[in-house]
Design a protein around this motif. Sequence first.
Motif, PDB file in Angstrom:
ATOM      1  N   THR A  27       0.840  -1.196   0.000  1.00 48.17           N
ATOM      2  CA  THR A  27       0.000   0.000   0.000  1.00 48.17           C
ATOM      3  C   THR A  27       0.874   1.244   0.000  1.00 48.17           C
ATOM      4  N   THR A  30      -0.623   6.137   4.204  1.00 51.64           N
ATOM      5  CA  THR A  30      -1.883   6.857   4.405  1.00 51.64           C
ATOM      6  C   THR A  30      -2.028   7.243   5.865  1.00 51.64           C
ATOM      7  N   ASN A  37      -3.439  -0.405   6.752  1.00 49.88           N
ATOM      8  CA  ASN A  37      -2.666  -0.682   5.553  1.00 49.88           C
ATOM      9  C   ASN A  37      -2.241  -2.140   5.457  1.00 49.88           C
ATOM     10  N   GLY A  68       1.645  -4.054   3.810  1.00 50.91           N
ATOM     11  CA  GLY A  68       1.279  -2.685   4.155  1.00 50.91           C
ATOM     12  C   GLY A  68       2.222  -1.705   3.482  1.00 50.91           C
ATOM     13  N   TYR A  69       2.745  -0.768   4.270  1.00 50.82           N
ATOM     14  CA  TYR A  69       3.649   0.247   3.743  1.00 50.82           C
ATOM     15  C   TYR A  69       5.105  -0.032   4.147  1.00 50.82           C
ATOM     16  N   ARG A  86       1.149   1.465  -4.292  1.00 48.36           N
ATOM     17  CA  ARG A  86      -0.045   0.620  -4.204  1.00 48.36           C
ATOM     18  C   ARG A  86       0.053  -0.422  -5.308  1.00 48.36           C
TER      19      ARG A  86
END
Length: 93
Positions: A27, A30, A37, A68-69, A86
Amino acid sequence: QSTPSLQVLLNAMKGNPQLKIEIQGHTSRTNEGEVFNKELSSKRAAAIKDYLITNGIDASRIISVGYGYTKPLFTDDLEEHQAKNRRVEIKIL
């Protein structure tokens, strides 16, 4: 828009019965936080796994993981770069 790429992956899996893969979901950064995420990236990877299984690939050949990130391609705030974070990547095992 991902259908052609998914079809290539499906054909590769069907044509190589010994092939095992890890589907890696990612991702962008955010404000929703780490838990959100991680879950989103897991769902992203699981959707591809489900597609492959639905189309005849044995589940034992597929691992899906949400990162996730934690593994961004870009760390700046440019939306163009965050959009590239993403993604889903396929790792051959």
